[in-house]
Design a protein around this motif. Sequence first.
Motif, PDB file in Angstrom:
ATOM      1  N   ALA A  33      17.298 -10.798  -9.674  1.00 32.65           N
ATOM      2  CA  ALA A  33      17.752 -11.253 -11.331  1.00 32.65           C
ATOM      3  C   ALA A  33      17.635  -9.936 -12.035  1.00 32.65           C
ATOM      4  CB  ALA A  33      16.660 -12.218 -11.951  1.00 32.65           C
ATOM      5  N   ALA A  34      16.654  -8.937 -11.674  1.00 32.27           N
ATOM      6  CA  ALA A  34      16.565  -7.738 -12.269  1.00 32.27           C
ATOM      7  C   ALA A  34      17.877  -7.039 -12.096  1.00 32.27           C
ATOM      8  CB  ALA A  34      15.463  -6.828 -12.030  1.00 32.27           C
ATOM      9  N   SER A  35      18.263  -6.753 -10.729  1.00 31.93           N
ATOM     10  CA  SER A  35      19.398  -6.152 -10.195  1.00 31.93           C
ATOM     11  C   SER A  35      20.785  -6.490 -11.161  1.00 31.93           C
ATOM     12  CB  SER A  35      19.650  -5.972  -8.811  1.00 31.93           C
ATOM     13  OG  SER A  35      20.769  -5.390  -8.275  1.00 31.93           O
ATOM     14  N   ARG A  36      20.738  -7.810 -11.210  1.00 31.08           N
ATOM     15  CA  ARG A  36      22.066  -8.643 -11.902  1.00 31.08           C
ATOM     16  C   ARG A  36      21.918  -8.047 -13.416  1.00 31.08           C
ATOM     17  NH1 ARG A  36      25.153 -12.197  -9.761  1.00 31.08           N
ATOM     18  NH2 ARG A  36      25.445 -13.371 -11.711  1.00 31.08           N
ATOM     19  N   ALA A  37      20.737  -7.880 -13.810  1.00 31.49           N
ATOM     20  CA  ALA A  37      20.506  -7.515 -15.489  1.00 31.49           C
ATOM     21  C   ALA A  37      20.896  -6.093 -15.457  1.00 31.49           C
ATOM     22  CB  ALA A  37      19.263  -7.662 -15.956  1.00 31.49           C
ATOM     23  N   PHE A  38      20.528  -5.212 -14.579  1.00 33.20           N
ATOM     24  CA  PHE A  38      20.839  -3.724 -14.525  1.00 33.20           C
ATOM     25  C   PHE A  38      22.124  -3.667 -14.468  1.00 33.20           C
ATOM     26  CE2 PHE A  38      16.537  -2.387 -13.370  1.00 33.20           C
ATOM     27  CZ  PHE A  38      16.359  -1.284 -14.595  1.00 33.20           C
ATOM     28  N   ALA A 133      16.250   3.559 -22.290  1.00 33.39           N
ATOM     29  CA  ALA A 133      16.001   2.766 -23.531  1.00 33.39           C
ATOM     30  C   ALA A 133      16.315   1.159 -23.324  1.00 33.39           C
ATOM     31  CB  ALA A 133      16.984   3.279 -24.479  1.00 33.39           C
ATOM     32  N   ALA A 134      16.898   0.673 -22.491  1.00 34.33           N
ATOM     33  CA  ALA A 134      17.378  -0.550 -22.329  1.00 34.33           C
ATOM     34  C   ALA A 134      16.201  -1.228 -21.848  1.00 34.33           C
ATOM     35  CB  ALA A 134      18.605  -0.848 -21.610  1.00 34.33           C
ATOM     36  N   THR A 135      15.313  -0.599 -20.896  1.00 34.22           N
ATOM     37  CA  THR A 135      14.247  -1.294 -20.106  1.00 34.22           C
ATOM     38  C   THR A 135      13.086  -1.356 -21.015  1.00 34.22           C
ATOM     39  OG1 THR A 135      13.317   0.805 -19.540  1.00 34.22           O
ATOM     40  CG2 THR A 135      14.923  -0.275 -17.971  1.00 34.22           C
ATOM     41  N   ILE A 142       8.733   4.058 -15.526  1.00 32.87           N
ATOM     42  CA  ILE A 142      10.080   3.718 -14.503  1.00 32.87           C
ATOM     43  C   ILE A 142       9.765   4.447 -13.433  1.00 32.87           C
ATOM     44  CG2 ILE A 142      12.661   4.406 -14.548  1.00 32.87           C
ATOM     45  CD1 ILE A 142      12.714   3.931 -17.530  1.00 32.87           C
ATOM     46  N   ARG A 143       9.361   5.661 -13.464  1.00 27.45           N
ATOM     47  CA  ARG A 143       9.129   6.657 -12.137  1.00 27.45           C
ATOM     48  C   ARG A 143       8.036   5.852 -11.441  1.00 27.45           C
ATOM     49  NH1 ARG A 143       5.054   9.041 -10.012  1.00 27.45           N
ATOM     50  NH2 ARG A 143       3.792   9.056 -11.859  1.00 27.45           N
TER      51      ARG A 143
END
Length: 162
Positions: A33-38, A133-135, A142-143
């Motif tokens: 789901a996260a991959s699709r959102a990205f 910024a989107a996250t 993120i790192r």
Amino acid sequence: MTATQTPTTTSAQAPPDGDFLRLDNQICFSLNAASRAFGGVYRVLLKDLGLTYPQYLVMLVLWEQGELPVKKVGEHLRLDSGTLSPLLKRLEVAGLVRRERSALDERSVQVQLTEEGVALRERALLVPRRIAAATGASFEEIRELRERLDRLTAALDEAALD
């Protein structure tokens, strides 16, 4: 383990056996789901660059590494040549890369950026900032997430070899 055996876990927080098959307890679903959102966010951002997400990944490798054999590009991206070749062909038609047989080994095809491909890098510099910024996460968060995902990938790669 047989189909009737219950998997063992080391976590005191593990869900009850009946909850193991709940969709919202599946890490694979959350990652997908996260991959699709990205993918949706990248699609919008990369449209201005004229790139798809897989093409963007190829460009990232070439911007970082410079000229490489196709095989090495595939290794960096974890893609086989059957998937990579059409991507490279489209990038070549777009004038961003050039493919040439190696003079030293005719079986090897080298990929290099064109002037247009090099110039596109400047416009692409905004993409990671907009993704961050989107996250809503800090660059440090993120790192850390990326490092955890890298460890997860390595563990799964190792498990696949067993």
